[in-house]
Write a protein that holds these residues in place. Structure first.
Motif, mmCIF file in Angstrom:
data_model
loop_
_atom_site.group_PDB
_atom_site.id
_atom_site.type_symbol
_atom_site.label_atom_id
_atom_site.label_comp_id
_atom_site.label_asym_id
_atom_site.label_seq_id
_atom_site.Cartn_x
_atom_site.Cartn_y
_atom_site.Cartn_z
ATOM 1 N N THR A 25 1.014 -0.662 0.053
ATOM 2 C CA THR A 25 0.222 0.069 -0.099
ATOM 3 C C THR A 25 1.039 1.299 -0.279
ATOM 4 O OG1 THR A 25 -0.128 0.435 2.261
ATOM 5 C CG2 THR A 25 -2.046 -1.136 1.178
ATOM 6 N N CYS B 167 -5.800 0.655 -3.067
ATOM 7 C CA CYS B 167 -7.209 0.501 -2.137
ATOM 8 C C CYS B 167 -8.328 1.209 -3.285
ATOM 9 C CB CYS B 167 -6.951 0.571 -1.136
ATOM 10 S SG CYS B 167 -5.593 -0.835 -0.679
ATOM 11 N N LYS C 206 -11.482 -1.295 -4.205
ATOM 12 C CA LYS C 206 -11.098 -2.488 -3.654
ATOM 13 C C LYS C 206 -10.547 -2.603 -2.766
ATOM 14 C CE LYS C 206 -12.603 -4.719 -6.716
ATOM 15 N NZ LYS C 206 -13.378 -5.680 -8.340
ATOM 16 N N THR C 207 -11.055 -2.777 -1.423
ATOM 17 C CA THR C 207 -9.814 -3.337 -0.593
ATOM 18 C C THR C 207 -9.608 -4.769 -0.722
ATOM 19 O OG1 THR C 207 -11.755 -4.767 1.146
ATOM 20 C CG2 THR C 207 -11.538 -1.950 1.601
ATOM 21 N N ARG C 208 -8.343 -4.288 -0.158
ATOM 22 C CA ARG C 208 -7.044 -5.967 -0.527
ATOM 23 C C ARG C 208 -8.503 -7.189 0.349
ATOM 24 N NH1 ARG C 208 -2.575 -7.417 1.995
ATOM 25 N NH2 ARG C 208 -2.882 -6.249 3.907
ATOM 26 N N ALA C 209 -9.174 -7.205 0.681
ATOM 27 C CA ALA C 209 -9.751 -8.234 1.567
ATOM 28 C C ALA C 209 -10.999 -7.877 0.284
ATOM 29 C CB ALA C 209 -10.108 -8.303 2.715
ATOM 30 N N GLY C 210 -11.153 -7.599 -1.018
ATOM 31 C CA GLY C 210 -12.566 -7.629 -1.450
ATOM 32 C C GLY C 210 -13.215 -6.826 -1.495
ATOM 33 N N LYS C 211 -13.507 -6.272 -0.474
ATOM 34 C CA LYS C 211 -15.167 -4.891 -0.369
ATOM 35 C C LYS C 211 -15.063 -3.590 -1.480
ATOM 36 C CE LYS C 211 -17.857 -6.045 3.088
ATOM 37 N NZ LYS C 211 -18.807 -5.222 3.778
ATOM 38 N N ASP C 212 -15.876 -3.561 -1.934
ATOM 39 C CA ASP C 212 -15.351 -1.531 -2.679
ATOM 40 C C ASP C 212 -15.925 -0.923 -1.299
ATOM 41 O OD1 ASP C 212 -15.816 -3.334 -4.898
ATOM 42 O OD2 ASP C 212 -18.104 -3.431 -4.656
ATOM 43 N N TRP D 285 -10.138 7.357 9.712
ATOM 44 C CA TRP D 285 -8.925 6.642 8.058
ATOM 45 C C TRP D 285 -8.084 6.992 8.036
ATOM 46 C CZ3 TRP D 285 -10.453 1.863 6.621
ATOM 47 C CH2 TRP D 285 -11.576 1.529 6.729
ATOM 48 N N ARG E 18 -5.406 5.212 10.563
ATOM 49 C CA ARG E 18 -5.100 4.015 9.649
ATOM 50 C C ARG E 18 -4.360 4.109 8.499
ATOM 51 N NH1 ARG E 18 -10.283 1.079 10.048
ATOM 52 N NH2 ARG E 18 -11.002 0.464 11.760
ATOM 53 N N CYS F 273 -13.959 -2.994 5.752
ATOM 54 C CA CYS F 273 -12.857 -3.893 4.713
ATOM 55 C C CYS F 273 -13.032 -4.892 3.991
ATOM 56 C CB CYS F 273 -11.469 -3.927 5.901
ATOM 57 S SG CYS F 273 -10.942 -1.398 6.264
ATOM 58 N N ASP G 184 -3.231 -1.631 9.463
ATOM 59 C CA ASP G 184 -3.296 -0.668 10.565
ATOM 60 C C ASP G 184 -5.162 -0.972 10.440
ATOM 61 O OD1 ASP G 184 -4.427 1.046 12.323
ATOM 62 O OD2 ASP G 184 -2.298 2.476 12.713
ATOM 63 N N SER H 280 -6.601 -0.049 13.798
ATOM 64 C CA SER H 280 -6.380 0.486 15.099
ATOM 65 C C SER H 280 -8.096 1.511 14.658
ATOM 66 C CB SER H 280 -5.910 1.808 14.827
ATOM 67 O OG SER H 280 -5.375 2.467 14.471
ATOM 68 N N ARG I 171 -13.942 -13.133 -5.464
ATOM 69 C CA ARG I 171 -12.729 -11.747 -5.414
ATOM 70 C C ARG I 171 -11.352 -12.929 -4.272
ATOM 71 N NH1 ARG I 171 -15.567 -6.125 -4.834
ATOM 72 N NH2 ARG I 171 -16.332 -5.853 -6.952
ATOM 73 N N THR I 172 -12.150 -12.931 -2.954
ATOM 74 C CA THR I 172 -10.779 -13.557 -2.405
ATOM 75 C C THR I 172 -11.724 -14.586 -1.095
ATOM 76 O OG1 THR I 172 -11.581 -11.717 -0.006
ATOM 77 C CG2 THR I 172 -9.877 -11.107 -1.700
ATOM 78 N N VAL J 47 -11.759 -15.309 1.483
ATOM 79 C CA VAL J 47 -12.546 -14.645 2.126
ATOM 80 C C VAL J 47 -13.727 -14.300 2.497
ATOM 81 C CG1 VAL J 47 -10.488 -14.090 4.009
ATOM 82 C CG2 VAL J 47 -11.385 -12.433 2.697
ATOM 83 N N ASN J 48 -14.419 -14.175 1.275
ATOM 84 C CA ASN J 48 -15.390 -13.642 1.078
ATOM 85 C C ASN J 48 -16.669 -14.687 1.026
ATOM 86 O OD1 ASN J 48 -15.565 -10.695 0.985
ATOM 87 N ND2 ASN J 48 -15.100 -10.880 -2.081
#
Lengths: 141, 373
Positions: free
Chosen positions: A69, A75, A85-91, A113, A116, B252, B280, B282, B346-347, B349-350
């Motif tokens: 990042t 992202c 898109k987050t790394r976990a696949g969320k918009d 935000w 972070r 996220c 991060d 937090s 996509r991943t 974890v979805n």
């Protein structure tokens, strides 16, 4: 009374700068006014936020952060007008205020935000000027 | 029908018994195929094969009382002496003739009935205990279901061996007595050599059979209705949507049901949000505390679902990542990496991309639907 006067003037100036393309929101204006006061404290003689600096900051590849990042675009995508898109696949909803009028209206959210993401991208906290430039840029897009 | 001089053709297997036999074959084959070969989301079919078996055996029991002579259980309960006699005859390759089930075949019938009954009972225990479905969902714990699953497996092995024995027995008997037993169970007629005693058969009592079946069906219905009205225990509670959790964690990544990680993992994970899977994440102190306490009090140990029981065991070197847990890896080993890269997934974890009931934490086999692209 002089400080609040200065804030009011700043708000008016920013409104002129940004109001043409973005929907104005008093909560966002208050967040920006607070950042401006802080920026002036951090940098004596600082005058006002600049959208072009914010846009460059958004696109830049930064040092000091995490490899995955290194940029806001990692992202959020190349254009703030589009979804990211987050790394976990969320918009991620677009960052530009014109596309997402709720952006930068919740102070705690904005702080969360920046805290972070500045850590992840820059490896440090962002300055008030960087934050203000960023928001100003997003208000103009 | 063509027959050798003196041969007698006797109607042995009535239509309901023949239909029963072949439906049983169909259900057993269906149960074995859906149990061993078909993908997980076919479990619904497997369960219906089981319920079909219950209905079929219920019918056969009633027909064993009120059916035509050779369908009646009393007609093939032999004294041990006859059984020994028949076995001896088999060894000498000239087994004595019997009109209905011969004594050895009758033994197989009783054994098959026992094993099928065991399969139905253990199947219901697995369904209720492990999958939290069916009439016993609110009553049977996961550990009982897991135990029943092993019994269900070994009973199936036994059943397969017995089916092989049954077929071998039919072939052997057919060859030795020169009477095609398979034709018998298709047409109902058996060929008997002259001199075989044929008792005057008792005829079927279909009205009585129907009445008893109706009574049994009502009793089963009332029992099922009663069981289905039992309130689910706390270990199967449905969590109300936690708005803060959805907003903060769901921003996220997919907001996993808390039952997918043990309390120790949630506690440690929530105290290290600054380093959260390389990012991060937090949060302010109050929000962190609230979420941590909600997650810990709804952790895997507090649920009795299959996923909660299995995912309690985490990977020692990666205890916060659900997709690193041994059970997760085992269950997804057959999913090609290409599936996880699809636009609809996509991943890894979805979870909800493929598990339509992911939010509830149940992860039922039948709720799996893998996006085509």
């Amino acid at each position: 009374m002089r400080l609040s006067h200065a804030i009011a003037v700043t708000i008016a100036v920013l409104g002129l700068l940004a109001g043409s393309t973005s929907s104005a929101d008093p909560r966002r204006d208050a967040i920006l006014a607070e950042l401006l006061a802080q920026a002036k404290k951090e940098e004596p003689g600082f005058a006002r936020f600049a959208a072009d600096r914010g846009a460059a900051f958004y696109r830049a590849t930064h040092q000091g952060g995490k490899a995955g990042t290194a940029s806001c675009t990692s992202c959020h995508g190349p254009s703030p007008l589009d979804k990211g898109k987050t790394r976990a696949g969320k918009d991620i909803e677009p960052m530009a205020v014109s596309r997402n009028p709720a952006r930068y209206t919740d102070k705690a959210d904005v702080e969360k935000w920046f805290t972070r993401n500045c850590q992840d991208v820059l490896g440090r906290a962002c300055t008030a000027r960087e934050k203000g430039d960023f928001i100003t840029s997003m208000m103009g897009q | 029908m063509k027959a050798a001089a003196g041969d007698r053709w006797v109607k042995v297997w009535d239509r309901p018994t023949r239909l029963f036999h072949w439906l049983l074959v169909l259900l057993v084959v269906g149960g074995i195929v859906t149990g061993f070969v078909a993908p997980e989301w076919w479990m619904g079919v497997h369960v219906w094969a089981g319920y079909g078996l219950v209905a079929l055996m219920g019918f056969r029991l009633v027909w064993g009382i009120f059916g035509f002579e050779y369908s009646r259980v009393v007609s093939f309960v032999y004294p041990p002496r006859d059984t020994l006699e028949h076995l001896k005859g088999l060894l000498l390759l000239r087994p004595p003739h019997h009109v209905g089930h011969n004594p050895t075949g009758a033994l197989m019938v009783f054994a098959l009935t026992g094993v099928l009954l065991g399969l139905v009972v253990t199947g219901l225990l697995v369904l209720g205990g492990e999958e939290k479905q069916g009439p016993l969902a609110a009553v049977v714990g996961y550990s009982v279901g897991a135990l029943a699953k092993r019994a269900h497996f070994w009973l199936t092995m036994l059943l397969l061996a017995m089916v092989a024995g049954h077929i071998a027995g039919v072939v052997a008997e057919s060859l030795l007595t020169h009477d095609n037993l398979v034709r018998g169970i298709v047409t109902g007629w058996k060929k008997l050599p002259p001199g075989t005693p044929v008792p005057s058969p008792r005829s079927a009592r279909p009205v009585l059979a129907a009445a008893l079946l109706a009574v049994l069906a009502v009793a089963a219905g009332v029992t099922l209705h009663g069981l289905s009205r039992l309130p689910p225990p706390p270990s199967l509670r449905v969590l109300a949507r936690n708005v803060t959790y959805q907003k903060e964690c769901g921003a996220c990544h997919y907001a996993f049901n808390p039952s997918l990680l043990p309390a120790s993992s949630w506690a440690a994970l929530m105290s290290t949000l600054r380093e959260h899977f390389g990012e991060d994440a937090s949060l302010d102190g109050a929000t962190t505390r609230d979420l941590a306490s909600w997650l810990v009090s709804n952790a895997a140990e507090t649920f009795d679902t299959e996923s909660a029981n299995r995912l309690r065991v985490v990977a020692a070197d990666d205890p916060y990542r659900i997709s690193s847990a041994p059970y997760w890896l085992r269950k997804h080993a057959s999913v090609p990496p290409e599936v996880f890269a699809r636009k609809g997934v996509r991943t890894r974890v979805n979870c909800h991309a493929c598990h339509r009931d992911a939010e509830s934490g149940r992860y039922d086999d039948q709720a799996i639907a893998i996006p085509k692209e």
